[in-house]
Every structure is written in structure tokens, then in C-alpha cells.
Design a protein around this motif. Structure first.
Motif, PDB file in Angstrom:
ATOM      1  N   ALA A 190     -21.747 -10.709 -29.135  1.00 19.15           N
ATOM      2  CA  ALA A 190     -20.672 -11.288 -28.329  1.00 19.15           C
ATOM      3  C   ALA A 190     -19.640 -11.749 -29.181  1.00 19.15           C
ATOM      4  CB  ALA A 190     -21.097 -12.785 -27.532  1.00 19.15           C
ATOM      5  N   TYR A 191     -18.348 -11.308 -28.883  1.00 20.40           N
ATOM      6  CA  TYR A 191     -17.265 -11.634 -29.689  1.00 20.40           C
ATOM      7  C   TYR A 191     -15.808 -11.780 -28.902  1.00 20.40           C
ATOM      8  CZ  TYR A 191     -15.138  -6.917 -29.005  1.00 20.40           C
ATOM      9  OH  TYR A 191     -14.525  -5.892 -28.462  1.00 20.40           O
ATOM     10  N   PHE A 192     -15.001 -12.581 -29.192  1.00 17.92           N
ATOM     11  CA  PHE A 192     -13.804 -12.855 -28.430  1.00 17.92           C
ATOM     12  C   PHE A 192     -12.930 -11.688 -28.850  1.00 17.92           C
ATOM     13  CE2 PHE A 192     -15.362 -17.669 -28.822  1.00 17.92           C
ATOM     14  CZ  PHE A 192     -15.182 -17.769 -27.672  1.00 17.92           C
ATOM     15  N   THR A 193     -12.147 -11.112 -27.690  1.00 19.68           N
ATOM     16  CA  THR A 193     -11.351 -10.229 -28.025  1.00 19.68           C
ATOM     17  C   THR A 193      -9.874 -11.079 -28.300  1.00 19.68           C
ATOM     18  OG1 THR A 193     -10.733 -10.196 -25.753  1.00 19.68           O
ATOM     19  CG2 THR A 193     -12.112  -8.656 -26.151  1.00 19.68           C
ATOM     20  N   SER A 194      -9.037 -10.484 -28.857  1.00 20.30           N
ATOM     21  CA  SER A 194      -7.746 -11.011 -29.098  1.00 20.30           C
ATOM     22  C   SER A 194      -6.844 -11.359 -27.697  1.00 20.30           C
ATOM     23  CB  SER A 194      -6.751  -9.932 -30.050  1.00 20.30           C
ATOM     24  OG  SER A 194      -6.659  -8.865 -29.209  1.00 20.30           O
ATOM     25  N   GLN A 195      -6.138 -12.232 -28.097  1.00 19.78           N
ATOM     26  CA  GLN A 195      -5.171 -12.488 -26.773  1.00 19.78           C
ATOM     27  C   GLN A 195      -4.454 -11.331 -26.060  1.00 19.78           C
ATOM     28  OE1 GLN A 195      -4.856 -16.173 -25.806  1.00 19.78           O
ATOM     29  NE2 GLN A 195      -4.616 -14.862 -23.865  1.00 19.78           N
ATOM     30  N   THR A 196      -4.041 -10.432 -27.031  1.00 18.24           N
ATOM     31  CA  THR A 196      -3.145  -9.262 -26.393  1.00 18.24           C
ATOM     32  C   THR A 196      -4.216  -8.422 -25.752  1.00 18.24           C
ATOM     33  OG1 THR A 196      -1.900  -9.264 -28.253  1.00 18.24           O
ATOM     34  CG2 THR A 196      -2.051  -7.481 -27.247  1.00 18.24           C
ATOM     35  N   ILE A 197      -5.537  -8.269 -26.193  1.00 24.83           N
ATOM     36  CA  ILE A 197      -6.482  -7.177 -25.741  1.00 24.83           C
ATOM     37  C   ILE A 197      -6.938  -8.040 -24.557  1.00 24.83           C
ATOM     38  CG2 ILE A 197      -8.791  -6.294 -25.892  1.00 24.83           C
ATOM     39  CD1 ILE A 197      -6.789  -4.869 -27.234  1.00 24.83           C
ATOM     40  N   SER A 198      -7.288  -9.240 -24.624  1.00 27.13           N
ATOM     41  CA  SER A 198      -7.551  -9.945 -23.102  1.00 27.13           C
ATOM     42  C   SER A 198      -6.769  -9.781 -22.031  1.00 27.13           C
ATOM     43  CB  SER A 198      -7.874 -11.447 -23.588  1.00 27.13           C
ATOM     44  OG  SER A 198      -8.878 -11.810 -24.565  1.00 27.13           O
ATOM     45  N   ASP A 199      -5.441 -10.069 -22.344  1.00 28.17           N
ATOM     46  CA  ASP A 199      -4.385  -9.830 -21.303  1.00 28.17           C
ATOM     47  C   ASP A 199      -4.253  -8.444 -20.746  1.00 28.17           C
ATOM     48  OD1 ASP A 199      -3.950 -12.610 -21.774  1.00 28.17           O
ATOM     49  OD2 ASP A 199      -2.189 -12.248 -22.882  1.00 28.17           O
ATOM     50  N   ARG A 200      -4.354  -7.580 -21.800  1.00 28.07           N
ATOM     51  CA  ARG A 200      -4.203  -6.036 -21.206  1.00 28.07           C
ATOM     52  C   ARG A 200      -5.552  -5.746 -20.291  1.00 28.07           C
ATOM     53  NH1 ARG A 200      -4.453  -2.046 -26.299  1.00 28.07           N
ATOM     54  NH2 ARG A 200      -2.583  -3.301 -26.768  1.00 28.07           N
ATOM     55  N   TYR A 201      -6.437  -5.983 -20.969  1.00 27.76           N
ATOM     56  CA  TYR A 201      -7.872  -5.448 -20.332  1.00 27.76           C
ATOM     57  C   TYR A 201      -7.657  -5.952 -18.646  1.00 27.76           C
ATOM     58  CZ  TYR A 201      -9.767  -3.307 -24.025  1.00 27.76           C
ATOM     59  OH  TYR A 201     -10.191  -2.207 -25.203  1.00 27.76           O
ATOM     60  N   MET A 202      -7.584  -7.625 -18.964  1.00 29.50           N
ATOM     61  CA  MET A 202      -7.838  -8.122 -17.518  1.00 29.50           C
ATOM     62  C   MET A 202      -6.769  -7.652 -16.518  1.00 29.50           C
ATOM     63  SD  MET A 202     -10.335 -10.169 -17.785  1.00 29.50           S
ATOM     64  CE  MET A 202     -10.187 -11.246 -16.479  1.00 29.50           C
ATOM     65  N   ALA A 203      -5.430  -7.276 -17.116  1.00 27.87           N
ATOM     66  CA  ALA A 203      -4.554  -6.961 -16.028  1.00 27.87           C
ATOM     67  C   ALA A 203      -4.676  -5.348 -15.780  1.00 27.87           C
ATOM     68  CB  ALA A 203      -3.093  -7.072 -16.644  1.00 27.87           C
ATOM     69  N   LYS A 204      -4.722  -4.393 -16.527  1.00 28.10           N
ATOM     70  CA  LYS A 204      -4.975  -2.917 -16.502  1.00 28.10           C
ATOM     71  C   LYS A 204      -6.035  -2.475 -15.853  1.00 28.10           C
ATOM     72  CE  LYS A 204      -4.487   1.297 -19.017  1.00 28.10           C
ATOM     73  NZ  LYS A 204      -4.143   1.834 -20.448  1.00 28.10           N
ATOM     74  N   MET A 205      -7.193  -2.982 -16.327  1.00 29.86           N
ATOM     75  CA  MET A 205      -8.547  -2.917 -15.864  1.00 29.86           C
ATOM     76  C   MET A 205      -8.839  -3.474 -14.439  1.00 29.86           C
ATOM     77  SD  MET A 205      -9.155  -0.414 -17.995  1.00 29.86           S
ATOM     78  CE  MET A 205      -8.976   0.229 -19.518  1.00 29.86           C
ATOM     79  N   GLN A 206      -8.184  -4.704 -14.212  1.00 28.47           N
ATOM     80  CA  GLN A 206      -8.422  -5.492 -13.110  1.00 28.47           C
ATOM     81  C   GLN A 206      -9.845  -6.153 -13.195  1.00 28.47           C
ATOM     82  OE1 GLN A 206      -7.360  -3.148  -9.520  1.00 28.47           O
ATOM     83  NE2 GLN A 206      -5.415  -3.582  -9.779  1.00 28.47           N
ATOM     84  N   LEU A 207     -10.132  -6.541 -14.436  1.00 24.70           N
ATOM     85  CA  LEU A 207     -11.495  -7.086 -14.564  1.00 24.70           C
ATOM     86  C   LEU A 207     -11.568  -8.325 -14.033  1.00 24.70           C
ATOM     87  CD1 LEU A 207     -12.000  -6.318 -18.322  1.00 24.70           C
ATOM     88  CD2 LEU A 207     -12.547  -4.945 -16.427  1.00 24.70           C
ATOM     89  N   LYS A 208     -12.710  -8.635 -13.523  1.00 27.37           N
ATOM     90  CA  LYS A 208     -13.205  -9.826 -12.776  1.00 27.37           C
ATOM     91  C   LYS A 208     -14.115 -10.815 -13.659  1.00 27.37           C
ATOM     92  CE  LYS A 208     -13.262  -7.669  -8.123  1.00 27.37           C
ATOM     93  NZ  LYS A 208     -13.908  -7.484  -7.208  1.00 27.37           N
ATOM     94  N   ASN A 209     -14.198 -10.392 -15.179  1.00 28.56           N
ATOM     95  CA  ASN A 209     -14.993 -11.306 -16.132  1.00 28.56           C
ATOM     96  C   ASN A 209     -14.402 -12.735 -16.246  1.00 28.56           C
ATOM     97  OD1 ASN A 209     -15.096  -8.203 -16.504  1.00 28.56           O
ATOM     98  ND2 ASN A 209     -16.354  -8.790 -18.346  1.00 28.56           N
ATOM     99  N   LYS A 210     -15.384 -13.445 -16.361  1.00 27.24           N
ATOM    100  CA  LYS A 210     -15.115 -14.955 -16.469  1.00 27.24           C
ATOM    101  C   LYS A 210     -14.641 -14.896 -17.988  1.00 27.24           C
ATOM    102  CE  LYS A 210     -17.298 -19.409 -17.587  1.00 27.24           C
ATOM    103  NZ  LYS A 210     -18.532 -20.304 -17.627  1.00 27.24           N
TER     104      LYS A 210
END
Length: 222
Positions: free
Chosen positions: A148-168
Motif C-alpha cells: 500500500a502507498y499514498f498517491t500524490s495529491q495531484t494523482i489523488s484528485d485526478r483519479y477521484m474526479a476522472k475515474m469517479q472512484l468511491k475509494n475511501k
């Protein structure tokens, strides 16, 4: 030994037992490794180590002990980022193509991701899969395997928005909410859960070739 000495020895023994019990209660589980700050700073489970008892969930949200699942037969485990990842979908298709060969060799194939159970069901249908997928939304397996690893703030924001992820989202050391993903990996264990082979690459675009997995599996003692 006098009565007084016996009393003192008993008191010391009681104090020692109390201390050990207290340490057992406050010491964190050795199976849970810290979430790494980047994909290149993980500390993965290695060959010769045994998969610990880990709780994951099946397609219906029922809790399963991964260790018990692995003790049934030799296993090929693969960690993937999620059904939204095109590279993961390509890998799942490649593994589906060799599942028959793995079954003939006595292996079971299990995929692990942070996807929720309902997302796993969508992946099963989308990729026409026959093998087992389990949900690790709570990061139990990813942390136990040290992937497990933390994604960067940029990647986190991009994936959550673009992929519409529901991950915690999880808090890093700086208190920032980040998306946590596993470094894609393949593990091969015997029926006791002992790791004999691992393939881990921080570059999520590069996955283990099916031929390599079959070759490694053929070398695992049954």
C-alpha cells in the motif's frame, strides 16, 4: 526458599505477566505495515515468508480469512489497482486466458484490489472472469503484504474526479487525505500460504507476463 521470598517471587511473576499482557494489547499487529509514501518505498512480503491471517470480503460483502483460503491449495495471488485501471483490466484478461492451465496444475487464482464488492461484480462481468476476486477496501491485505502507498495529491484528485472512484481516502503523515493504492504484484504460494515467488513493479504499466507466472507456478512443490 522462605515464605517471604516465595511471596516476593510470586509478586514479581505476576508483575511480569501483567507487563507482557499489557504489551500484547498495545503492540500493533506485525501483519500491518505502514502505508508507504510512494510506490518505490514499499516493504513487500518476501519469498520464504508466510501470508498472515487477513480479513478481506467476497462479492457479497462477506468477510473471509485470506490465510484460510490459501491453505486449501497452492495459489496465485495478484494485486491490482481497480477495475477502472485499463492496465489492470488487460492483466485480468491475460490471467483469465491461463486460468485453465493453472487449474490443471492444482492452483487457484485470486485477485485482490481496493474495489468495493459491487465493483468487483462489475469487473467479473466486464472481463468475463471465472476466478475469485476479493475486496480489500480496508487495506488489510495491501498493508500485510507491504504494497500500500499514498498517491500524490495531484494523482489523488485526478483519479477521484476522472475515474469517479468511491475509494475511501486515508490521512498521510502530514494529515492530507490521499488515495491509497497497491503496487501491482503477483505472489505464488504453496498450500500452507508460504510465499515461493513474487513479482512486484512500482511501474503500474508493467505487469508479469503470463508465461513467467506459469513457469514459476510449475516450480512450486505440491
Amino acid at each position: 526458599m522462605t515464605k517471604t521470598q516465595n511471596s516476593r517471587a510470586g509478586a514479581l511473576l505476576s508483575a511480569l505477566l501483567f507487563t507482557l499482557m499489557s504489551l500484547a494489547l498495545i503492540t500493533p499487529s506485525v501483519s500491518a505495515k505502514p502505508i508507504a509514501e510512494s510506490p518505490t518505498s514499499i516493504s513487500p512480503l518476501l519469498n520464504g515468508q508466510t501470508v498472515p491471517s487477513i480479513q478481506v470480503k467476497d462479492l457479497k460483502g462477506k468477510s473471509l480469512d485470506l490465510q484460510q483460503m490459501l491453505q486449501e491449495k497452492p495459489s496465485v495471488l495478484f494485486f491490482y489497482r481497480g477495475g477502472w485501471c485499463p492496465f489492470c483490466n488487460a492483466q485480468m484478461g491475460q490471467l483469465q486466458a491461463i486460468e485453465g492451465d493453472l487449474l490443471k496444475m492444482g492452483f487457484q487464482l485470486i485477485g485482490i484490489s481496493p474495489d468495493a464488492p459491487e465493483e468487483l461484480r462489475a469487473s467479473m462481468t466486464k472481463n468475463d472472469l471465472n476466478y475469485t476476486l476479493v475486496s480489500d477496501a480496508d487495506l488489510n491485505a495491501m498493508r500485510a503484504f507491504g504494497l500500500a502507498y499514498f498517491t500524490s495529491q495531484t494523482i489523488s484528485d485526478r483519479y477521484m474526479a476522472k475515474m469517479q472512484l468511491k475509494n475511501k481516502l486515508w490521512k498521510n503523515a502530514a494529515g492530507e487525505s490521499r488515495l491509497v493504492l497497491p503496487v501491482p504484484a503477483v505472489y505464488i504460494t504453496d498450500k500452507t500460504g508460504l510465499v515461493h515467488f513474487q513479482y512486484i513493479n512500482p511501474n503500474y504499466k508493467v505487469r508479469a507476463e503470463p508465461k513467467l507466472i506459469l513457469t514459476a507456478a510449475s516450480l512450486i512443490p505440491q
